[in-house]
Design an enzyme around this catalytic site. Structure first.
Site, short mmCIF file in Angstrom:
data_model
loop_
_atom_site.label_atom_id
_atom_site.label_comp_id
_atom_site.label_asym_id
_atom_site.label_seq_id
_atom_site.Cartn_x
_atom_site.Cartn_y
_atom_site.Cartn_z
N GLU A 1 9.29 46.92 40.92
CA GLU A 1 7.72 47.46 40.73
C GLU A 1 7.45 47.63 39.47
OE1 GLU A 1 5.51 47.49 42.94
OE2 GLU A 1 6.91 47.01 44.52
N TYR B 1 1.72 55.43 42.10
CA TYR B 1 2.06 53.85 42.66
C TYR B 1 3.45 53.84 42.88
CZ TYR B 1 2.64 49.14 43.18
OH TYR B 1 2.96 47.62 43.84
N ASP C 1 -2.59 50.68 43.90
CA ASP C 1 -2.78 50.28 42.50
C ASP C 1 -4.25 49.64 42.46
OD1 ASP C 1 -2.38 48.07 43.98
OD2 ASP C 1 -0.92 47.24 42.67
#
Ligand code: SF4
Length: 358
Positions: free
Chosen positions: A38, A125, A143
């Site tokens: 991520e 996020y 996001d």
């Protein structure tokens, strides 16, 4: 409005089951691996992330390995991805986890989104992505992709950069997810829909979208009018002169300060502004070097988020040092070019000049 949000988890999870992208980090529920992927994906395209992800996680397979990695090696593994503060924050977080948990066993990321957000570099996020994908916690991961989809679904005229718009999206999705049995699939489905169907800046592929009949922007045929976005601040322009100073198979490097832009990375010596040949030769002499030959290199530019570097460059061949005494005290050093490529993290801003060494 509520009806729209209520329908999202079911529609997206069904679509995701049939359309998910196969990616190296998919199929894992290891929170560390989800975290690494991520953070990398926040700055780079999926295709570009794949080799970085594989190399990074092979060498640093868990929180302990990340915590123990020497700084130069860590930055080298991140070289080319940019935003080096992100990997520094990751290591800071890993060290905190090891400090807190290692005496009792293996260090791991917590499953609580609030506890995740307290770690350096983890915002709402990333916390949502880790908690939902690794631990199946019912929490959204909002996001820019998700905000774009939601703005189009509602033909929302509000500025998508506003924190209040994101907060509202998070709280509505949080509520909608409470009956969802696969929140990780939902969040990954939204990511995939944003990346492959509800495309940014161009006409989205609405005929392939599982939400088309719910979408107000599609109904109005105004898909590309959303999201509405306030103008970003212009980048500050900085001009620099890059000095590629070589002595046979070696090149002069310096290290950037420990704080600020590209902190702690290595670079070619450089001067503010565009300098003439004469000024560059004077600088080389002041560095206690004996220039033999100088040639001007092509101009280049590099964009950071808030700054644009406009660069000119010179290659300077040197005979050596005029006095051995000053070398030890100099803030620069000669590195073997081969060693530089393997060991020293050099920001991609210098790519246009590093190519002259090959
Ligand atoms: S219908 Fe089109 S604009 Fe609307 S969410 Fe789907 S892809 Fe995006």
């Amino acid at each position: 409005m509520k009806k729209l949000y209520e329908q999202l988890p079911g529609r997206i999870c069904t679509w995701y089951a049939q359309n998910r992208r196969e990616l190296p980090w998919r199929g894992t529920r290891d929170p560390y691996l989800v975290w690494v992927s991520e953070i990398m994906l926040q700055q780079t395209r999926v295709e570009a992330v794949k080799p970085y992800y594989t190399r990074f996680t092979e060498e640093l397979p868990d929180v302990e390995a990340l915590a123990a990695c020497p700084e130069d090696r860590l930055l080298k593994l991140w070289e080319g991805l940019g935003y080096y503060s992100r990997v520094r924050h990751m290591q800071e977080a890993a060290r905190l986890l090891v400090q807190e948990q290692a005496p009792e066993g293996k260090a791991a990321l917590p499953d609580d989104p609030a506890a995740l957000r307290r770690l350096p570099g983890i915002g709402s996020y990333t916390a949502g992505a880790i908690a939902s994908i690794a631990y199946q916690i019912r929490v959204p991961a909002v996001d820019g992709n998700v905000l774009r989809i939601l703005a189009r679904l509602q033909a929302d005229e509000r500025d998508v950069r506003k924190a209040s718009v994101k907060h509202e999206a998070e709280s509505r999705l949080q509520e909608a997810l409470q009956s969802c049995s696969a929140p990780g699939d939902f969040n990954q489905g939204m990511m995939d829909l944003g990346a492959g169907v509800c495309l940014p800046k161009v006409q989205p592929l609405c005929e392939a979208c599982p939400l088309a009949d719910l979408c107000e922007a599609h109904r109005q045929e105004k898909e590309t009018s959303f999201p509405v976005r306030s103008k970003a601040k212009d980048r500050r322009i900085e001009q620099r002169t890059i000095l590629l100073i070589r002595d046979g198979d070696r090149v002069v490097l310096t290290r950037r300060p420990a704080k600020g832009l590209l902190a702690g990375l290595y670079e070619f010596p450089n001067l503010p502004g565009f300098k003439s040949r004469q000024e560059v030769l004077q600088t080389a002499e002041a560095m206690d070097l004996q220039p033999l030959y100088i040639r001007e290199l092509d101009r280049a530019k590099h964009l950071f988020s808030h700054v644009e570097w406009q660069m000119c460059g010179y290659e300077i061949r040197i005979a050596g040092f005029t006095s051995a005494g000053t070398r030890a005290a100099a803030p620069w050093f000669l590195a073997e070019i081969e060693q530089m490529e393997k060991e020293y993290p050099i920001p991609s801003a210098y790519k246009a000049y590093a190519k002259y060494l090959q």
